[in-house]
Design an enzyme around this catalytic site. Structure first.
Site, mmCIF file in Angstrom:
data_model
loop_
_atom_site.group_PDB
_atom_site.id
_atom_site.type_symbol
_atom_site.label_atom_id
_atom_site.label_comp_id
_atom_site.label_asym_id
_atom_site.label_seq_id
_atom_site.Cartn_x
_atom_site.Cartn_y
_atom_site.Cartn_z
ATOM 1 N N CYS A 1 -9.396 -8.228 5.224
ATOM 2 C CA CYS A 1 -9.240 -6.781 5.307
ATOM 3 C C CYS A 1 -10.611 -6.148 5.461
ATOM 4 C CB CYS A 1 -8.553 -6.241 4.050
ATOM 5 S SG CYS A 1 -8.119 -4.489 4.164
ATOM 6 N N TYR B 1 -3.518 3.633 1.878
ATOM 7 C CA TYR B 1 -4.498 3.248 0.864
ATOM 8 C C TYR B 1 -3.851 2.305 -0.144
ATOM 9 C CZ TYR B 1 -7.470 7.043 2.577
ATOM 10 O OH TYR B 1 -8.234 7.868 3.367
ATOM 11 N N THR B 2 -4.648 1.377 -0.638
ATOM 12 C CA THR B 2 -4.186 0.445 -1.666
ATOM 13 C C THR B 2 -4.819 0.814 -2.999
ATOM 14 O OG1 THR B 2 -4.021 -1.346 -0.045
ATOM 15 C CG2 THR B 2 -4.044 -1.972 -2.365
ATOM 16 N N HIS C 1 0.821 -1.204 0.000
ATOM 17 C CA HIS C 1 0.000 0.000 0.000
ATOM 18 C C HIS C 1 0.861 1.263 0.000
ATOM 19 C CE1 HIS C 1 0.618 -0.918 4.337
ATOM 20 N NE2 HIS C 1 0.762 0.393 4.425
#
Length: 282
Positions: free
Chosen positions: A256, A101-102, A84
């Protein structure tokens, strides 16, 4: 005989010219490919760098798709699959705000990077992103993360995602299915509050339609509409067992989502017999 040879000269010249042009085009493509592969990628693990917002699309009432432009149109991001990026911005009081954030895009996409992000009313970074206008910049640093995807690292991934927790899963799913040499199978359990909250649904549906022998997606909603064919309520131990099958050394589970959900899923997976080594939480 001489007349026959003379008649062939134009054809020989034509094919020589065509072959030369073809070789030239191939050489140009090779040079471009090598330049892309050897050129230094954008991300720097020790330094934040500013990138401008160039597209902003509202996906749901509280979710946006953001595209940031890299400095050059043929530049790679430089993010290993499964890792990420850290965002850095200042809030209204001038205080630093950091959030991981990915991206939903990968390194095959050149010149830009895409994120799907849910904006929470109480979220400090959410409010910054909600106010961002095209042309404004965000500071990014990376890559970061403890998980890195490798082709055929396991025979099967069992994935559990909640809300925006789908983004690292989607990145891994996409990487697996676009690699013809990767035979990994994937079972995804994806929980959301309502049908309208399902992120990347079109993309997931398309991938499942194209790779139904390797990808299965099971949606679970807290609030189900009439005729809903997926799961209702919360993701349960029985759902995990049915979708993932029996635990084995060839299966790795990924999860996740919101912290309470991840804690509950860890309990379920452990009770089903998945060892700590077979569980990873983004």
């Amino acid at each position: 005989m001489n007349d026959a040879l003379g008649a062939l000269v134009p054809f020989i010249s034509y094919w020589q010219g065509t072959l030369g042009l073809l070789v030239f085009v191939i050489l140009i493509q090779v040079v471009v490919f090598l330049r892309r592969k050897t050129r230094k990628p954008f991300l720097n693990p020790t330094e934040f760098q500013q990138v401008p917002l160039v597209e902003k699309t509202q996906l749901t009432h509280n979710t946006v798709r953001l595209r940031f432009a890299l400095p050059d149109s043929d530049m790679r991001l430089g993010l290993p699959i499964g890792q990420h990026i850290t965002f850095l911005a200042q809030d209204a009081e001038g205080k630093d705000v950091y959030r991981p954030y990915t991206p939903v895009s990968d390194d095959d996409q050149l010149g830009c990077v895409d994120f799907v992000i849910k904006l929470y009313p109480e979220g400090k970074m959410s409010q910054i992103l909600a106010r961002m206008a095209l042309g404004q910049t965000m500071a990014m640093k990376g890559p970061k993360g403890r998980f890195t995807y490798e082709p055929n690292m396991v025979k099967k991934f069992g994935m559990i995602a909640g809300g925006t927790g789908i983004t690292p899963m989607f990145q891994v799913i996409n990487a697996i299915l676009k690699n013809p040499k990767d035979t990994t199978k994937i079972s995804l359990l994806y929980g959301n509050l309502s049908e309208q909250d399902i992120l990347l649904r079109k993309e997931l549906d398309q991938l499942e339609a194209m790779h139904g022998d390797r990808l299965s997606v099971y949606h679970v909603l807290n609030s189900v509409p009439p005729g809903w064919q997926g799961g209702a309520g919360f993701i349960t131990r029985d759902m995990i067992s049915k979708q993932f099958g029996e635990p084995s050394q060839s299966i790795m589970t990924l999860r996740c989502g919101p912290t309470p959900m991840c804690a509950a899923m860890q309990e379920h997976l452990t009770a089903l017999g998945y060892t700590p080594e077979q569980q990873f939480q983004f």
